[in-house]
Motif scaffolding. Structure first.
Motif, PDB file in Angstrom:
ATOM      1  N   LEU A 130       0.821  -1.207   0.000  1.00  0.00           N
ATOM      2  CA  LEU A 130       0.000   0.000   0.000  1.00  0.00           C
ATOM      3  C   LEU A 130       0.858   1.262   0.000  1.00  0.00           C
ATOM      4  N   ALA A 131       1.917   1.244   0.797  1.00  0.00           N
ATOM      5  CA  ALA A 131       2.816   2.400   0.840  1.00  0.00           C
ATOM      6  C   ALA A 131       3.450   2.640  -0.519  1.00  0.00           C
ATOM      7  N   ALA A 132       3.848   1.553  -1.192  1.00  0.00           N
ATOM      8  CA  ALA A 132       4.486   1.675  -2.511  1.00  0.00           C
ATOM      9  C   ALA A 132       3.498   2.197  -3.550  1.00  0.00           C
ATOM     10  N   GLN A 133       2.255   1.754  -3.474  1.00  0.00           N
ATOM     11  CA  GLN A 133       1.246   2.212  -4.417  1.00  0.00           C
ATOM     12  C   GLN A 133       0.963   3.698  -4.241  1.00  0.00           C
ATOM     13  N   ALA A 134       0.868   4.147  -2.999  1.00  0.00           N
ATOM     14  CA  ALA A 134       0.635   5.570  -2.743  1.00  0.00           C
ATOM     15  C   ALA A 134       1.825   6.404  -3.211  1.00  0.00           C
ATOM     16  N   ARG A 135       3.019   5.892  -2.971  1.00  0.00           N
ATOM     17  CA  ARG A 135       4.226   6.599  -3.390  1.00  0.00           C
ATOM     18  C   ARG A 135       4.284   6.698  -4.917  1.00  0.00           C
ATOM     19  N   GLU A 136       3.836   5.657  -5.596  1.00  0.00           N
ATOM     20  CA  GLU A 136       3.836   5.663  -7.062  1.00  0.00           C
ATOM     21  C   GLU A 136       2.947   6.790  -7.598  1.00  0.00           C
ATOM     22  N   VAL A 137       1.762   6.955  -6.990  1.00  0.00           N
ATOM     23  CA  VAL A 137       0.858   8.022  -7.417  1.00  0.00           C
ATOM     24  C   VAL A 137       1.487   9.386  -7.175  1.00  0.00           C
ATOM     25  N   ALA A 138       2.061   9.566  -5.985  1.00  0.00           N
ATOM     26  CA  ALA A 138       2.685  10.849  -5.648  1.00  0.00           C
ATOM     27  C   ALA A 138       3.857  11.153  -6.576  1.00  0.00           C
ATOM     28  N   ASP A 139       4.674  10.150  -6.834  1.00  0.00           N
ATOM     29  CA  ASP A 139       5.846  10.354  -7.703  1.00  0.00           C
ATOM     30  C   ASP A 139       5.428  10.717  -9.130  1.00  0.00           C
ATOM     31  N   SER A 140       4.301  10.180  -9.588  1.00  0.00           N
ATOM     32  CA  SER A 140       3.838  10.480 -10.947  1.00  0.00           C
ATOM     33  C   SER A 140       3.468  11.950 -11.097  1.00  0.00           C
ATOM     34  N   LEU A 141       3.201  12.614  -9.960  1.00  0.00           N
ATOM     35  CA  LEU A 141       2.864  14.040  -9.967  1.00  0.00           C
ATOM     36  C   LEU A 141       3.996  14.893  -9.391  1.00  0.00           C
ATOM     37  N   SER A 142       5.132  14.236  -9.151  1.00  0.00           N
ATOM     38  CA  SER A 142       6.295  14.921  -8.555  1.00  0.00           C
ATOM     39  C   SER A 142       5.907  15.639  -7.274  1.00  0.00           C
ATOM     40  N   ALA A 143       5.120  14.959  -6.454  1.00  0.00           N
ATOM     41  CA  ALA A 143       4.608  15.565  -5.227  1.00  0.00           C
ATOM     42  C   ALA A 143       5.234  14.937  -3.988  1.00  0.00           C
ATOM     43  N   GLU A 144       5.400  15.746  -2.976  1.00  0.00           N
ATOM     44  CA  GLU A 144       5.875  15.266  -1.682  1.00  0.00           C
ATOM     45  C   GLU A 144       4.672  15.079  -0.761  1.00  0.00           C
ATOM     46  N   VAL A 145       4.486  13.864  -0.301  1.00  0.00           N
ATOM     47  CA  VAL A 145       3.397  13.575   0.625  1.00  0.00           C
ATOM     48  C   VAL A 145       3.921  12.695   1.751  1.00  0.00           C
ATOM     49  N   ASP A 146       3.282  12.797   2.891  1.00  0.00           N
ATOM     50  CA  ASP A 146       3.593  11.916   4.011  1.00  0.00           C
ATOM     51  C   ASP A 146       2.699  10.685   3.910  1.00  0.00           C
ATOM     52  N   ILE A 147       3.305   9.501   3.952  1.00  0.00           N
ATOM     53  CA  ILE A 147       2.553   8.262   3.806  1.00  0.00           C
ATOM     54  C   ILE A 147       2.771   7.380   5.033  1.00  0.00           C
ATOM     55  N   ARG A 148       1.676   6.865   5.561  1.00  0.00           N
ATOM     56  CA  ARG A 148       1.831   5.897   6.637  1.00  0.00           C
ATOM     57  C   ARG A 148       0.728   4.846   6.540  1.00  0.00           C
ATOM     58  N   VAL A 149       1.053   3.668   7.027  1.00  0.00           N
ATOM     59  CA  VAL A 149       0.107   2.559   7.020  1.00  0.00           C
ATOM     60  C   VAL A 149      -0.084   2.089   8.449  1.00  0.00           C
ATOM     61  N   GLU A 150      -1.338   1.929   8.851  1.00  0.00           N
ATOM     62  CA  GLU A 150      -1.642   1.473  10.202  1.00  0.00           C
ATOM     63  C   GLU A 150      -2.534   0.238  10.135  1.00  0.00           C
ATOM     64  N   HIS A 151      -2.634  -0.450  11.256  1.00  0.00           N
ATOM     65  CA  HIS A 151      -3.489  -1.634  11.361  1.00  0.00           C
ATOM     66  C   HIS A 151      -4.635  -1.337  12.321  1.00  0.00           C
TER      67      HIS A 151
END
Length: 288
Positions: free
Chosen positions: A69-90
């Motif tokens: 999930l973290a990698a998928q979110a990072r892929e979307v952000a990178d496609s827009l050259s955007a910096e975002v904070d990503i975290r995954v919780e249970h």
């Protein structure tokens, strides 16, 4: 860019096409409003018997979906050259989303909406429904293939404090993003609903017209272009049809919220609008 002290945009992410689009739209909105974007993915706790399925290392087993999930979110952000904070919780998704919005100083939660067939569109996802019902944070629900448009902003009004909150936020966004506002009130005039009481329907129409006039005055005072429309028929259907016809890029609507078991029973006009609209719907929470 220094974002210290700024309100954040929280995106609920599950890797689905609808949540990927929600993240893309949130990033674009964050850039336009100079707001940092935070991504939260929630992996449900495993409640089965790990020994029965041959799992010996719980930590290693749970790391798979977390990393994915973290990698998928990072892929979307990178496609827009955007910096975002990503975290995954249970845990329980809606609870984690609500807690994150509160503790991380977010003033908007962005969530995707699935469903292409009519029946799927009529039903709001359970996580989205719970977040809207239990959270005091504004929620923006975005259909899978929709973009947010700010040129023509639709605001649903019924004169309540909740629609007032929606109008205030719509004015704020319109002024900042150079949009115009279409204020809409709908009167359910179906004869079976009122038992043929035409006088009552007429009074409802007069009240709606007064609400539109008052709301338009506030928009004009803020220096924003405005038009008003009075619709007759089933409110959610009429409003979403109008939004499509008029080319509205987003609908602002208020949410009353609920207490106890009522929080789990969705069915108000706002919830119907979310399920039926082709454009994003901004659910505004009362600020009092």
């Amino acid at each position: 860019m220094n974002n210290d002290g700024q309100k954040k945009i929280l995106v609920a992410f599950d890797g689905s096409p609808s949540s990927r689009n929600a993240l893309r739209q949130a990033i674009t909105l964050g850039e336009r409003r100079r707001r940092p974007v935070e991504v939260l993915a929630v992996v449900p706790d495993y409640e089965g018997d790990l020994e029965l399925v041959g799992v010996s290392n719980l930590k290693e087993t749970l790391r798979g979906p977390t990393d994915r999930l973290a990698a998928q979110a990072r892929e979307v952000a990178d496609s827009l050259s955007a910096e975002v904070d990503i975290r995954v919780e249970h845990g329980e998704a809606y609870e984690k989303i609500i807690d994150a919005a509160k503790t991380d100083d977010c003033d908007l939660i962005v969530m995707g909406r699935r469903g292409l067939r009519r029946m799927e569109r009529m039903l709001m996802g359970s996580v989205t429904a719970r977040v809207i019902s239990h959270s005091g944070t504004n929620v923006l629900v975005i259909p899978r293939d929709a973009d947010i448009g700010w040129e023509n902003i639709c605001v649903a009004t019924d004169g309540s404090q909740y629609s007032e909150a929606a109008l205030e936020l719509a004015i704020e966004y319109a002024r900042e993003l150079d949009g115009r506002i279409t204020i809409v009130a709908a009167v359910d005039s179906h004869p079976e609903y009122y038992g043929g009481a035409t006088d009552f329907v007429d009074k409802m129409g007069e009240k709606a017209t007064a609400n539109l006039r008052d709301a338009a005055g506030k928009v004009k005072a803020a220096g924003v272009s405005v038009q008003t429309l009075l619709l007759r028929g089933e409110p959610a259907q009429e409003l979403t049809d109008m939004a499509k016809r008029e080319g509205c890029g987003i609908i602002f609507a208020g949410s009353r919220g609920r207490s106890g078991i009522k929080k789990l029973l969705m069915g108000s006009v706002t919830e119907k609008i979310i399920g039926m609209a082709c454009c994003p719907v901004f659910v505004a929470k009362s600020r009092d």
